[in-house]
Scaffold this motif. Sequence first.
Motif, PDB file in Angstrom:
ATOM      1  N   CYS A   1      55.160 -45.290 -23.887  1.00  0.00           N
ATOM      2  CA  CYS A   1      54.021 -46.209 -23.933  1.00  0.00           C
ATOM      3  C   CYS A   1      53.348 -46.301 -22.570  1.00  0.00           C
ATOM      4  O   CYS A   1      53.993 -46.584 -21.565  1.00  0.00           O
ATOM      5  CB  CYS A   1      54.493 -47.590 -24.370  1.00  0.00           C
TER       6      CYS A   1
ATOM      7  N   HIS B   1      54.948 -50.086 -21.561  1.00  0.00           N
ATOM      8  CA  HIS B   1      56.380 -50.350 -21.766  1.00  0.00           C
ATOM      9  C   HIS B   1      57.273 -49.169 -21.433  1.00  0.00           C
ATOM     10  O   HIS B   1      58.487 -49.260 -21.541  1.00  0.00           O
ATOM     11  CB  HIS B   1      56.621 -50.795 -23.220  1.00  0.00           C
TER      12      HIS B   1
ATOM     13  N   GLU C   1      50.025 -54.133 -21.224  1.00  0.00           N
ATOM     14  CA  GLU C   1      51.273 -53.776 -20.543  1.00  0.00           C
ATOM     15  C   GLU C   1      51.785 -52.389 -20.973  1.00  0.00           C
ATOM     16  O   GLU C   1      51.748 -52.050 -22.159  1.00  0.00           O
ATOM     17  CB  GLU C   1      52.351 -54.823 -20.849  1.00  0.00           C
TER      18      GLU C   1
ATOM     19  N   CYS D   1      48.691 -52.348 -25.970  1.00  0.00           N
ATOM     20  CA  CYS D   1      49.793 -53.301 -26.025  1.00  0.00           C
ATOM     21  C   CYS D   1      49.320 -54.651 -25.491  1.00  0.00           C
ATOM     22  O   CYS D   1      48.299 -54.730 -24.818  1.00  0.00           O
ATOM     23  CB  CYS D   1      51.001 -52.776 -25.249  1.00  0.00           C
TER      24      CYS D   1
ATOM     25  N   CYS E   1      56.157 -53.427 -28.695  1.00  0.00           N
ATOM     26  CA  CYS E   1      55.261 -52.383 -28.191  1.00  0.00           C
ATOM     27  C   CYS E   1      54.352 -51.859 -29.319  1.00  0.00           C
ATOM     28  O   CYS E   1      54.801 -51.167 -30.232  1.00  0.00           O
ATOM     29  CB  CYS E   1      56.106 -51.244 -27.618  1.00  0.00           C
ATOM     30  N   ASN E   2      53.069 -52.217 -29.245  1.00  0.00           N
ATOM     31  CA  ASN E   2      52.117 -51.816 -30.288  1.00  0.00           C
ATOM     32  C   ASN E   2      51.974 -50.306 -30.412  1.00  0.00           C
ATOM     33  O   ASN E   2      51.942 -49.759 -31.521  1.00  0.00           O
ATOM     34  CB  ASN E   2      50.730 -52.392 -29.993  1.00  0.00           C
ATOM     35  N   THR E   3      51.867 -49.614 -29.286  1.00  0.00           N
ATOM     36  CA  THR E   3      51.572 -48.182 -29.351  1.00  0.00           C
ATOM     37  C   THR E   3      52.735 -47.418 -29.991  1.00  0.00           C
ATOM     38  O   THR E   3      52.515 -46.497 -30.776  1.00  0.00           O
ATOM     39  CB  THR E   3      51.248 -47.615 -27.954  1.00  0.00           C
TER      40      THR E   3
HETATM   41 ZN   LIG Z   1      53.814 -50.714 -25.363  1.00  0.00          ZN
END
Ligand SMILES: [Zn+2]
Length: 430
Positions: A197, A216, A214, A210, A229-231
């Motif tokens: 990420c 990660h 951010e 994110c 963590c969105n991605t």
């Molecule tokens: Zn992330």
Amino acid sequence: MITDSHNRRLSALEKNVVRGKIISSDGKVLAQTVSDDSGNEERYYPYGRMFAHVVGYNDKGKSGIESKWNFELLTSNSNIFTQISTDLKGEKNLGDDVYTTLNTSVQKAAYNALSGEKGAVVAMDPQTGAVVAMVSKPDFRPGKVAQNWEELNTDSDAMLVNRATQGLYPPGSTFKVVTALEYMREYGANNNFKYKCTGYTKINNVKIHCYGGEAHGTVDMEEAIEKSCNTAIVHMASQLNKGKMASLATDLMFDSKIPISIAANSSRFSFNKKSSDSTVPQIAIGQGSTLITPLQNCMVIAAIANGGTMMEPYLVSQVKNSDNGVIKETKTKELSSPMTKSESKALKKMLRKVVTKGTGSKAYSSNYYSYGKTGSAEYNSDKDSHAWYIGGAEYNGKKLVVGVIVEGGGSGGRVAAPIAKDIFDAYFNQ
Ligand SMILES: [Zn+2]
């Protein structure tokens, strides 16, 4: 079906019966009818605003438990000797009392923790489906609804709406629990997912960042959940079977009517095997068109807490006559089996790390075993977000799950997780 003859029958009952009491699971009176020296009856709510939405009001069409159990409250099943004695005294018969599953200490903790925010809390025993607390804010005085009717109905805050069962919100990152479950189902709990990420990605032509931009670093499936963590999650989701994902959501009761005996909305999940790939990233992180009620989100975590079985939620355990005899009793019911026992175990282990070292650390306590998922669900283009927390806690065989939302609260970890902790503290300290 409510008919004229039904209404005539109810108003006849009102003349002859003193409306029964509504009682908490710890034996406290939540609503009762009192009369002054001249015999004028009034409905009295000893806890004021605290139970306003769930217990409801008894004016202007009624709401909540007052509405659903209206017939029972106005029916007297007192034994014949009690009835003869009240008849002889020229008094009204006593209506049956409704015993709820609501606990005053837990309700008070939830009410105080939400303080002046707008939002809602649902707390439930996942092993039975018994609703232990249900709070919605802003609130109102249930004994003064008729006097304040005009204001209550013109106010833009929709004070009379029970946000816990009727409020529809994007689930945000709390939905990653569902995405992770489907990923485990397709690739195994011990999969070798890895993603690096950088705080930002573009996938299926959709830009995803994110929270707070951010980065990660390299994360596996568990770390993606722990750090929210969105991605990484959208990359996991891009490998999922859309039809299977949609059917998991159906098993989790999305788009279905939750059978609870007060007004409730169905959550919405407009996604199926034919949905375009560009909808997948948003769906996976609980944005896009998905909308969920706090009750439904609480039931997702309830299924995890209860070994994969979702119980039907209920608010009333018994109806008793004025002589303390049981007239009706609720039997607990299984509603759905959205996951296996081992899947629920793996999810719980993952959600434990959210609390011990991830975004949900404010729901940690050394007094019980807690686990959960935070969410900060964006609801406008300015990236303002609702703060979510769904989670469970266990100690000595006792279990409680909660769904918390604070409207416009921002970070779920900072704002909603501490509310969950206050509720767990109250429950396990009883
Ligand atoms: Zn992330």
